[in-house]
Design an enzyme around this catalytic site. Structure first.
Site: not given
Ligand code: UD1
Length: 419
Positions: A22-23, A117, A122, A306, A398
């Site tokens: 999915k990701n 979620c 986030r 995850d 999902r």
């Molecule tokens: C993706 C995955 C999710 C997984 C996560 C971490 C998808 C669709 N989802 O989520 O299942 O749990 O990676 O492996 O691929 N952050 C910020 N600012 C930002 C973006 C992120 O502060 O603009 C922080 C987040 O709050 C978190 C950390 O960075 O604490 C990592 O998040 P990130 O790697 O971006 O996760 P996602 O891409 O949202």
């Protein structure tokens, strides 16, 4: 709202086909917005997050064909509306991934701040920072991200303090249409990033360094028609591996790759299970009651956040006490009160969970709160005495393809109650 009814105590045995990730599917679908040429995608999982992303693409007039359930042909040649309103993004945070491609291709984009979620704050600041580094002007007004680059994006240097999967994907996609070279320092290194890079390369992009600490993209890309097969879902694989361990079962996970879940396999082995590569994927064998093991979630190749909730379900019935530290998200323990309802002994202190294994859990009514939290309740239900009802199964749908069907085929007593 559908529910799952599980009668615990059955040992799982059999073969589970691991779906496409999915990701990886979500960013690859967003990447299709970059190109006027068709992209053929295979191994697409049949999960509702993918449907949500397809719904977003349709609002722009993207043509989507589905010759097979796991195959999509995406054609973004003639796009119309470019606003991405709240009612299409609210379901899923990953909809923010359309921002980079739309901005890069059309010089402007309007995307509502995403929902999804409820695991921690986030924010999307890193996505926006990456686009600013490529020359975009960005502001957030009334809950909408407004991004402009009337002259087009230009190559730049993007430095991430801490790696973000989504922001790395935004940066990569946007950089393919930026003029000149873009350097991305400290990108995420997850297999899904490598998958996106491979898809973009097939579409014609010039990208180096996937899986390393420095990515280089040379643009602008002249896109061509392309095909791409999405990699197998390591989180689904890890979930079923834990299902084998928790039930003392024996599962073949076809399509799964050991190198993608090495940290999880190592934790499972320390807990007493065995994990080894088979001819068609991975084999996992549980062996009696698990032993307590400490884990700390980390970006890839560390233990994935995850799979933290699922591993907690295993530790809840393990022999001994374990410490589970969550370092990726600040609020990812929503499964804890529900596991406690099933009889688990878990104490939370900030981002650390102290789990004291109990000899047995007891079935109860529990509530799914997010995708991975809810699957941990299913795993716990597989070993809890008596009946467990998991409410709000749409969270599971999902990201897990037919989880009830797959588990039942391996001997679980589980049924979906439509409601
Ligand atoms: C993706 C995955 C999710 C997984 C996560 C971490 C998808 C669709 N989802 O989520 O299942 O749990 O990676 O492996 O691929 N952050 C910020 N600012 C930002 C973006 C992120 O502060 O603009 C922080 C987040 O709050 C978190 C950390 O960075 O604490 C990592 O998040 P990130 O790697 O971006 O996760 P996602 O891409 O949202």
């Amino acid at each position: 709202m559908d529910r799952l009814r599980i009668i615990g105590g059955r040992r799982l045995e059999g073969s589970v086909r691991i779906a496409g990730a999915k990701n990886a599917a979500l960013p690859v679908l967003a990447a299709c917005l970059l190109s006027p040429e068709p992209v053929t995608l295979t191994n697409i999982p049949r999960v509702s997050d993918v449907e949500t992303m397809l719904g977003v693409l349709r609002t722009y007039g993207v043509r989507i064909e589905r010759p097979r359930p796991d195959m999509l042909v995406i054609n973004a040649a003639d796009l119309a509306a470019l606003d991405t309103p709240w009612d299409v993004v609210r379901k899923m945070r990953a909809t923010v991934l359309v921002l980079g491609p739309l901005l890069a291709r059309f010089g402007k984009a309007r995307v509502s701040l995403p929902g999804g979620c409820a695991i921690g704050a986030r924010p999307v600041d890193l996505h926006l920072k990456a686009l600013s580094a490529l020359g975009a002007s960005i502001r957030v007004e009334g809950g909408t991200i407004i991004a402009d680059a009337p002259e087009g994006l230009r190559g730049g240097r993007i430095v991430f303090g801490s790696p973000s999967v989504g922001a790395t994907e935004t940066a990569l996609m946007a950089a393919t249409l930026a003029h000149g070279e873009t350097e991305i320092i400290n990108p995420a290194r997850e297999p899904e990033i490598i998958d996106l890079v491979e898809c973009l390369q097939a579409m014609g992009a010039d990208i180096e360094g996937a899986g390393t600490h420095r990515l280089v993209v040379r643009g602008p890309t002249r896109f061509r028609a392309a095909s791409h097969e999405v990699l197998p879902d390591r989180i689904e694989a890890g979930t079923y591996a834990i299902a084998a361990a928790i039930t003392g079962g024996f599962l073949e996970l076809t399509g799964a790759r050991l190198e993608h879940i090495a940290s999880v396999a190592e934790a499972l082995e320390r807990a007493g299970a065995r994990v080894w590569p088979g001819d068609r994927g991975l084999i996992v064998q549980g062996d009696g009651r698990a032993k307590a093991v400490d884990i700390t979630t980390e970006p890839y190749p560390g233990f994935p956040t995850d799979l933290q909730a699922q591993f907690m379900a295993l530790m809840a019935v393990a022999d001994g006490a374990s410490v589970l530290r969550e370092t990726v998200f600040e609020n990812r323990f929503m499964h804890v009160p529900e596991l406690v309802r099933l009889g688990a002994d878990v104490r939370l202190q900030g981002t650390t969970a102290f789990v004291r294994g109990v000899p047995a859990l007891k079935g109860a009514q529990v509530m799914a709160t997010d995708l991975r939290a809810s699957v941990s309740l299913v795993l716990a239900g597989l070993v809890a005495e008596g009946e467990t009802i998991v409410n709000r199964v749409y969270h599971l749908d999902r990201g897990y393809e037919e989880i009830d069907v797959k588990l039942r085929r391996c001997g679980a007593d589980i049924e979906r109650i439509a409601g």
